[in-house]
Design an enzyme around this catalytic site. Structure first.
Site, short mmCIF file in Angstrom:
data_model
loop_
_atom_site.label_atom_id
_atom_site.label_comp_id
_atom_site.label_asym_id
_atom_site.label_seq_id
_atom_site.Cartn_x
_atom_site.Cartn_y
_atom_site.Cartn_z
N ASP A 10 -7.80 -23.36 34.72
CA ASP A 10 -7.87 -22.29 34.96
C ASP A 10 -6.09 -21.83 34.02
O ASP A 10 -5.88 -22.62 33.35
CB ASP A 10 -6.98 -22.41 36.25
CG ASP A 10 -6.64 -21.26 36.87
OD1 ASP A 10 -6.53 -19.87 36.46
OD2 ASP A 10 -5.12 -21.21 37.86
N SER A 11 -6.07 -20.65 34.55
CA SER A 11 -4.53 -20.33 33.75
C SER A 11 -2.93 -21.06 33.96
O SER A 11 -1.91 -20.67 33.41
CB SER A 11 -4.32 -18.87 34.17
OG SER A 11 -3.88 -18.41 35.12
N CYS A 73 -10.93 -19.94 37.11
CA CYS A 73 -9.50 -18.36 37.40
C CYS A 73 -9.89 -17.13 37.50
O CYS A 73 -11.62 -17.09 36.33
CB CYS A 73 -8.72 -18.33 35.83
SG CYS A 73 -7.44 -17.52 35.84
N GLU A 153 3.73 -21.01 43.34
CA GLU A 153 4.18 -22.19 42.25
C GLU A 153 5.49 -22.33 42.54
O GLU A 153 5.82 -23.30 41.94
CB GLU A 153 4.54 -21.79 40.64
CG GLU A 153 2.63 -21.22 40.20
CD GLU A 153 2.24 -21.69 38.82
OE1 GLU A 153 3.42 -21.41 38.25
OE2 GLU A 153 0.47 -21.64 38.71
N CYS A 187 -8.18 -15.12 43.61
CA CYS A 187 -7.56 -16.04 42.64
C CYS A 187 -7.32 -17.38 43.31
O CYS A 187 -7.18 -17.59 44.23
CB CYS A 187 -5.84 -15.27 42.38
SG CYS A 187 -5.10 -16.42 41.53
N HIS A 189 -4.93 -19.73 43.27
CA HIS A 189 -4.05 -19.55 43.84
C HIS A 189 -4.21 -19.44 45.42
O HIS A 189 -3.21 -20.10 46.25
CB HIS A 189 -2.88 -18.75 43.14
CG HIS A 189 -1.92 -19.34 42.05
ND1 HIS A 189 -3.05 -19.45 40.49
CD2 HIS A 189 -0.80 -20.29 41.66
CE1 HIS A 189 -2.67 -20.07 39.98
NE2 HIS A 189 -1.32 -20.46 40.46
#
Length: 272
Positions: A10-11, A73, A153, A187, A189
């Site tokens: 993933d990024s 991702c 994050e 996403c 996340h």
């Protein structure tokens, strides 16, 4: 049987939601995870930039003897999965979009589906395209959410977090007004904030975890190719990042609820 590891990347750290799903569904599978934490986010970059960065990510993973690679991702899947597959024709590469779109198409009752995702994923139009392919007559409502990844994050994931709640309302208000009955978390996340999204959208709205759905697709492919790990084998998971490994470990704990520091290493992704 095939005990080689599955590569997941993933990024940043969002792909760890797919790792969590894999660890739960197939604890006998070994995993090599890479998060490009030094260069995150990818979601506000051009397609060419995303492709160049992702090629390096895959090149790093290819130093391991992998049996398949999961792009955990949505931004990378949406913008360059075809390029990555063309450059790595000897190994299966699976993305997160098709499986999430299929799950959403099966779940909807009124054919109104919302997608919350990064700018690059929304601008690619891939979810709208895939949903229209599998569900004629579907209405797709997409929302760019540039503030979500930095908030997540930074640890703002609690459903009652005063910094998160107004942003959820900002991004989901239009979807609620359109009366969507399914929302794709576009996403990897976003599973960390799905409770906040559910609180705002209401319990009748079904949330689709793109990372979790992609893990199902990986396991189905491994089964079809007789490549699943031996059932009595204990899988090993290793973690790599391109940024500060301490910060990576701290954020990773939010996703996995376990200390991965002993299994994590920082690498210079520019070498690949």
């Amino acid at each position: 049987m095939d005990n080689r590891p599955v590569g997941i990347f993933d990024s940043g750290v969002g792909g760890l939601s797919a790792v969590k799903a894999m660890l739960k569904a197939a604890p006998n599978e070994s995993i090599i995870y890479f998060g490009d934490t030094a260069r995150v986010p990818y979601g506000n970059r051009s397609r060419n930039e995303i492709t160049c960065l992702s090629m390096q990510d895959v090149n790093f993973l290819r130093i391991f003897n992998l049996k398949t690679i999961l792009i955990a991702c949505n931004t990378i899947t949406a913008n360059c999965i075809d390029s990555l597959r063309a450059a790595n024709q000897d190994i299966p590469i699976i993305g997160v979009v098709e499986s999430a779109a299929s799950a959403a198409a099966e779940a909807t009752r009124n054919k109104k589906i919302g997608v919350i995702a990064t700018q690059a994923t929304v601008e690619s139009g891939i979810y709208k395209q895939k949903l229209e392919d599998v569900l004629p007559g579907v209405k797709v409502f997409e929302q760019k959410c540039p503030k979500f990844v930095p908030l997540i994050e930074s640890g703002h994931i609690s459903p009652d977090d005063p910094k998160l709640i107004p942003v959820v309302e900002e991004y989901c208000r239009g979807l609620k007004e359109q009366m969507v009955d399914v929302v794709i978390l576009g996403c990897t996340h976003y599973p960390l904030i799905q409770e906040a999204v559910r609180n705002y959208m209401g319990s009748d709205v079904i949330l689709i975890d793109s990372g979790g759905e992609s893990v199902k697709a990986v396991l189905e492919e491994l089964s079809e190719n007789n490549q699943k790990a031996a059932p009595l084998v204990k899988g090993n998971d290793k973690y790599f990042c391109s940024g500060d490994v301490g910060k990576f470990g701290t954020v990773a704990n939010m996703f996995l609820q376990k200390n991965i520091q002993p299994y994590a290493s920082e690498i210079n992704i520019e070498r690949f």
